[in-house]
Design a protein around this motif. Sequence first.
Motif, PDB file in Angstrom:
ATOM      1  N   TYR A 154       0.827  -1.210   0.000  1.00 48.53           N
ATOM      2  CA  TYR A 154       0.000   0.000   0.000  1.00 48.53           C
ATOM      3  C   TYR A 154       0.864   1.265   0.000  1.00 48.53           C
ATOM      4  N   GLN A 155       1.974   1.240   0.713  1.00 50.44           N
ATOM      5  CA  GLN A 155       2.865   2.393   0.708  1.00 50.44           C
ATOM      6  C   GLN A 155       3.469   2.606  -0.680  1.00 50.44           C
ATOM      7  N   TYR A 156       3.808   1.518  -1.361  1.00 50.11           N
ATOM      8  CA  TYR A 156       4.319   1.621  -2.726  1.00 50.11           C
ATOM      9  C   TYR A 156       3.252   2.210  -3.654  1.00 50.11           C
ATOM     10  N   LYS A 157       2.036   1.724  -3.527  1.00 44.41           N
ATOM     11  CA  LYS A 157       0.935   2.225  -4.357  1.00 44.41           C
ATOM     12  C   LYS A 157       0.687   3.708  -4.077  1.00 44.41           C
ATOM     13  N   ARG A 158       0.795   4.113  -2.815  1.00 44.44           N
ATOM     14  CA  ARG A 158       0.616   5.517  -2.446  1.00 44.44           C
ATOM     15  C   ARG A 158       1.674   6.383  -3.132  1.00 44.44           C
ATOM     16  N   THR A 159       2.912   5.890  -3.166  1.00 41.69           N
ATOM     17  CA  THR A 159       3.988   6.610  -3.833  1.00 41.69           C
ATOM     18  C   THR A 159       3.675   6.794  -5.310  1.00 41.69           C
ATOM     19  N   GLN A 160       3.120   5.766  -5.937  1.00 46.01           N
ATOM     20  CA  GLN A 160       2.745   5.864  -7.350  1.00 46.01           C
ATOM     21  C   GLN A 160       1.652   6.912  -7.558  1.00 46.01           C
ATOM     22  N   PHE A 161       0.653   6.925  -6.681  1.00 43.43           N
ATOM     23  CA  PHE A 161      -0.424   7.915  -6.796  1.00 43.43           C
ATOM     24  C   PHE A 161       0.115   9.326  -6.573  1.00 43.43           C
ATOM     25  N   LEU A 162       1.053   9.492  -5.647  1.00 43.36           N
ATOM     26  CA  LEU A 162       1.635  10.813  -5.412  1.00 43.36           C
ATOM     27  C   LEU A 162       2.410  11.289  -6.637  1.00 43.36           C
ATOM     28  N   GLN A 163       3.083  10.377  -7.314  1.00 38.43           N
ATOM     29  CA  GLN A 163       3.782  10.730  -8.544  1.00 38.43           C
ATOM     30  C   GLN A 163       2.782  11.167  -9.618  1.00 38.43           C
ATOM     31  N   GLU A 164       1.697  10.429  -9.719  1.00 37.23           N
ATOM     32  CA  GLU A 164       0.647  10.792 -10.687  1.00 37.23           C
ATOM     33  C   GLU A 164       0.060  12.159 -10.348  1.00 37.23           C
ATOM     34  N   LEU A 165      -0.157  12.418  -9.060  1.00 32.96           N
ATOM     35  CA  LEU A 165      -0.671  13.714  -8.617  1.00 32.96           C
ATOM     36  C   LEU A 165       0.298  14.825  -9.005  1.00 32.96           C
ATOM     37  N   SER A 166       1.572  14.598  -8.793  1.00 32.54           N
ATOM     38  CA  SER A 166       2.594  15.580  -9.153  1.00 32.54           C
ATOM     39  C   SER A 166       2.558  15.887 -10.643  1.00 32.54           C
ATOM     40  N   GLU A 167       2.414  14.857 -11.462  1.00 33.13           N
ATOM     41  CA  GLU A 167       2.362  15.058 -12.915  1.00 33.13           C
ATOM     42  C   GLU A 167       1.122  15.851 -13.322  1.00 33.13           C
ATOM     43  N   LEU A 168      -0.002  15.572 -12.690  1.00 31.61           N
ATOM     44  CA  LEU A 168      -1.228  16.314 -13.006  1.00 31.61           C
ATOM     45  C   LEU A 168      -1.095  17.784 -12.598  1.00 31.61           C
ATOM     46  N   LEU A 169      -0.486  18.015 -11.448  1.00 32.33           N
ATOM     47  CA  LEU A 169      -0.289  19.395 -10.999  1.00 32.33           C
ATOM     48  C   LEU A 169       0.648  20.144 -11.939  1.00 32.33           C
ATOM     49  N   GLN A 170       1.654  19.458 -12.456  1.00 26.83           N
ATOM     50  CA  GLN A 170       2.572  20.099 -13.403  1.00 26.83           C
ATOM     51  C   GLN A 170       1.839  20.527 -14.673  1.00 26.83           C
ATOM     52  N   GLN A 171       0.829  19.760 -15.071  1.00 32.62           N
ATOM     53  CA  GLN A 171       0.029  20.137 -16.238  1.00 32.62           C
ATOM     54  C   GLN A 171      -0.705  21.447 -15.993  1.00 32.62           C
ATOM     55  N   MET A 172      -0.915  21.754 -14.732  1.00 33.20           N
ATOM     56  CA  MET A 172      -1.584  23.004 -14.364  1.00 33.20           C
ATOM     57  C   MET A 172      -0.580  24.071 -13.941  1.00 33.20           C
ATOM     58  N   ASN A 173       0.692  23.829 -14.254  1.00 37.15           N
ATOM     59  CA  ASN A 173       1.775  24.741 -13.902  1.00 37.15           C
ATOM     60  C   ASN A 173       1.898  24.956 -12.408  1.00 37.15           C
ATOM     61  N   ILE A 174       1.691  23.905 -11.643  1.00 46.04           N
ATOM     62  CA  ILE A 174       1.842  23.930 -10.195  1.00 46.04           C
ATOM     63  C   ILE A 174       2.931  22.939  -9.843  1.00 46.04           C
ATOM     64  N   SER A 175       3.959  23.411  -9.179  1.00 46.66           N
ATOM     65  CA  SER A 175       5.022  22.505  -8.736  1.00 46.66           C
ATOM     66  C   SER A 175       4.805  22.184  -7.259  1.00 46.66           C
ATOM     67  N   PRO A 176       5.332  21.061  -6.790  1.00 46.24           N
ATOM     68  CA  PRO A 176       5.204  20.741  -5.366  1.00 46.24           C
ATOM     69  C   PRO A 176       5.727  21.857  -4.474  1.00 46.24           C
ATOM     70  N   ALA A 177       6.754  22.563  -4.925  1.00 47.07           N
ATOM     71  CA  ALA A 177       7.298  23.677  -4.140  1.00 47.07           C
ATOM     72  C   ALA A 177       6.273  24.804  -3.966  1.00 47.07           C
ATOM     73  N   ASP A 178       5.381  24.955  -4.937  1.00 40.69           N
ATOM     74  CA  ASP A 178       4.332  25.981  -4.841  1.00 40.69           C
ATOM     75  C   ASP A 178       3.366  25.687  -3.699  1.00 40.69           C
ATOM     76  N   LEU A 179       3.279  24.446  -3.290  1.00 36.59           N
ATOM     77  CA  LEU A 179       2.313  24.047  -2.262  1.00 36.59           C
ATOM     78  C   LEU A 179       2.858  24.194  -0.846  1.00 36.59           C
ATOM     79  N   VAL A 180       4.166  24.390  -0.742  1.00 37.94           N
ATOM     80  CA  VAL A 180       4.798  24.546   0.569  1.00 37.94           C
ATOM     81  C   VAL A 180       4.781  26.001   0.955  1.00 37.94           C
ATOM     82  N   THR A 181       4.268  26.275   2.149  1.00 34.39           N
ATOM     83  CA  THR A 181       4.201  27.681   2.580  1.00 34.39           C
ATOM     84  C   THR A 181       5.140  27.924   3.727  1.00 34.39           C
TER      85      THR A 181
END
Length: 70
Positions: free
Chosen positions: A43-70
């Motif tokens: 399940y932890q491995y699968k979660r890592t895969q979903f997080l990678q997919e989430l990151s790719e989708l956010l990049q399509q919207m010009n949002i980087s993970p760094a943009d989410l850190v405040t």
Amino acid sequence: MNQQELPSEVNHELIGVLEQIQQIDYMIEMHRNDDDDFMLNQYQYKRTQFLQELSELLQQMNISPADLVT
């Protein structure tokens, strides 16, 4: 995919991935105290895969993970 389809399509995919992460988090919590770590690791491995997919989708919207850190 053209620009007009992008927001709606990505929004649906984002919601789907977030729901998957939520379900995986529930399963991780259920298996956290098991004697056998096999399912927890899966399940932890699968979660890592979903997080990678989430990151790719956010990049399509010009949002980087760094943009989410405040």
